[in-house]
Design a protein around this motif. Sequence first.
Motif, short mmCIF file in Angstrom:
data_model
loop_
_atom_site.label_atom_id
_atom_site.label_comp_id
_atom_site.label_asym_id
_atom_site.label_seq_id
_atom_site.Cartn_x
_atom_site.Cartn_y
_atom_site.Cartn_z
N UNK A 8 0.88 -1.16 0.00
CA UNK A 8 0.00 0.00 0.00
C UNK A 8 0.92 1.22 0.00
N UNK A 9 1.53 1.56 -1.15
CA UNK A 9 2.46 2.69 -1.19
C UNK A 9 1.74 4.01 -0.85
N UNK A 48 6.16 6.49 -1.32
CA UNK A 48 5.87 6.74 -2.74
C UNK A 48 6.23 8.20 -3.01
N UNK A 49 7.41 8.42 -3.57
CA UNK A 49 7.95 9.76 -3.74
C UNK A 49 8.30 9.99 -5.20
N UNK A 50 7.90 11.16 -5.72
CA UNK A 50 8.14 11.50 -7.13
C UNK A 50 7.65 10.40 -8.06
N UNK A 51 6.45 9.91 -7.81
CA UNK A 51 5.81 8.87 -8.62
C UNK A 51 6.60 7.57 -8.65
N UNK A 52 7.36 7.31 -7.61
CA UNK A 52 8.19 6.11 -7.57
C UNK A 52 8.07 5.43 -6.20
N UNK A 53 7.94 4.10 -6.21
CA UNK A 53 7.90 3.33 -4.97
C UNK A 53 9.33 3.20 -4.45
N UNK A 54 9.53 3.57 -3.20
CA UNK A 54 10.85 3.49 -2.58
C UNK A 54 11.20 2.04 -2.26
N UNK A 86 12.52 -3.97 -0.30
CA UNK A 86 11.91 -4.61 -1.47
C UNK A 86 13.01 -5.25 -2.33
N UNK A 87 12.84 -6.54 -2.58
CA UNK A 87 13.76 -7.27 -3.45
C UNK A 87 13.22 -7.31 -4.88
N UNK A 88 11.91 -7.55 -5.01
CA UNK A 88 11.25 -7.60 -6.32
C UNK A 88 9.88 -6.98 -6.18
N UNK A 89 9.63 -5.93 -6.95
CA UNK A 89 8.36 -5.19 -6.87
C UNK A 89 7.43 -5.65 -7.98
N UNK A 90 6.15 -5.85 -7.65
CA UNK A 90 5.13 -6.23 -8.62
C UNK A 90 4.07 -5.14 -8.62
N UNK A 91 4.00 -4.40 -9.70
CA UNK A 91 3.04 -3.29 -9.79
C UNK A 91 1.62 -3.77 -9.53
N UNK A 92 1.32 -4.97 -10.02
CA UNK A 92 0.04 -5.61 -9.73
C UNK A 92 0.35 -7.06 -9.36
N UNK A 93 -0.15 -7.49 -8.22
CA UNK A 93 0.02 -8.86 -7.77
C UNK A 93 -0.88 -9.76 -8.63
N UNK A 94 -0.39 -10.93 -9.07
CA UNK A 94 -1.23 -11.81 -9.88
C UNK A 94 -2.58 -12.10 -9.21
#
Length: 144
Positions: A8-9, A48-54, A86-94
Amino acid sequence: MTDFLPLFPLKLVVYPGESLNLHIFEPRYKQLIRECEENNITFGIPGFINSEVMNFGTEMELLSVEKRYDSGEIDIKTRGLDIFKIKEYYRVTPNKLYAGADIERLENSNEKDLELNEAILNNLSELYSVLNVKKPIPKNGHSF
């Protein structure tokens, strides 16, 4: 070791032990909170800074659902647990509406390192200024 964590960024930083009240209105987060309730799972709040997930965030536990609205919106109480990377980010979880990540939980030491604490306070002050956060921070490295 990595674990999967729903995300929940948000444009804020939550600390372990900190309480956070949220008003949930987006379908993806209503789904996430419903799953937290039903399955007793946690979720993560990365910045969530500058349209980017930290790359770092805080794992959160759902303490309670305070109010349910006819529209499906909900008010919740949460608390920060531990810090993760975060090791691997998934914009949408399956098969879900929300984001997720494979994460590594980080050790949270309570030992005081005054030099490090001063650096943290300086960076925190700068972050609060950039994000226009009006929240008090400790005066010096001895106080946290």
